[in-house]
Scaffold this active site. Sequence first.
Site, PDB file in Angstrom:
ATOM      1  N   ARG A 279     -18.760 -29.687 -81.977  1.00 45.84           N
ATOM      2  CA  ARG A 279     -18.065 -29.790 -80.708  1.00 45.84           C
ATOM      3  C   ARG A 279     -16.949 -30.808 -80.874  1.00 45.84           C
ATOM      4  NH1 ARG A 279     -21.119 -31.415 -75.171  1.00 45.84           N
ATOM      5  NH2 ARG A 279     -21.072 -33.458 -76.140  1.00 45.84           N
TER       6      ARG A 279
ATOM      7  N   THR B 232     -11.679 -32.081 -77.001  1.00 48.98           N
ATOM      8  CA  THR B 232     -11.578 -30.886 -76.151  1.00 48.98           C
ATOM      9  C   THR B 232     -12.937 -30.373 -75.702  1.00 48.98           C
ATOM     10  OG1 THR B 232     -11.776 -29.379 -78.020  1.00 48.98           O
ATOM     11  CG2 THR B 232      -9.555 -30.150 -77.490  1.00 48.98           C
TER      12      THR B 232
ATOM     13  N   ASP C  55     -27.413 -38.293 -79.061  1.00 51.51           N
ATOM     14  CA  ASP C  55     -26.838 -37.323 -80.003  1.00 51.51           C
ATOM     15  C   ASP C  55     -27.922 -36.843 -80.971  1.00 51.51           C
ATOM     16  OD1 ASP C  55     -25.532 -36.275 -82.424  1.00 51.51           O
ATOM     17  OD2 ASP C  55     -23.701 -36.822 -81.373  1.00 51.51           O
TER      18      ASP C  55
END
Length: 209
Positions: free
Chosen positions: A104, A108, A200
């Site tokens: 990812r 953006t 994460d």
Amino acid sequence: MSNVHVMDHPLIQHKITYIRRKDTGSKDFRSAVGEIAALMCYEATRDLKLQDVEIETPMGKMVGKELSGKKLAIVPILRAGLGMVDGMLDMVPAAKVGHIGLYRDPETLEPVEYYCKLPADSSEREVFVVDPMLATGGSSVAAIQMLKDKGVKSIRFMCIIAAPEGVKRMQDEHSDVELYIGALDEKLNDHAYIVPGLGDAGDRIFGTK
Ligand code: PRP
Ligand code: URA
């Protein structure tokens, strides 16, 4: 939400709480992710088709059951999805394994593809796409589209933690895909991280930052 299956098994819930804790280190995080994947695989394969088969035990003949449907394939989304593969293979050791590389973009938030290698007969298989996190849904939607573009027809998606936004996006774009979710969380934060989530997943599995 008939194609959405949120797991309620106590062992799955217990282990998810363990990996959410910020003090759980990489080694323990990684092994618990594997255990959760195995338990989720067990639950997500409940509906696999069986056929009767005549066998002979040391005591005599009988009609047993064996799997009769499509063979399975496991496709982790790199990199965090790798953490779920061994647990899945513990349950279905004959499954083949493909890999889809996506990350990812932090600016953006769009998925960037960098790798795709699938078993040659994937279009004939029941494919389980695995990734611990379903956040915006960008990565999983793109991974599943890559599989469909290569002719894969039967696809299931399994994640440990999902945000409502990602579930909605998957339902909007791939309503034919069954979703297996360990825990459905509250929301995404401004950086598209799942809250409360676990942080994460890739960094916690591999000890990177
Ligand atoms: C994470 C996660 C999913 C994705 C989810 O991967 O493992 O693949 O983000 O977010 P999304 O639903 O908004 O697309 P990441 O891109 O951090 O890469 P990594 O697995 O290499 O850590
Ligand atoms: N990817 C992760 O690893 N965690 C999140 O919360 C969202 C995306």
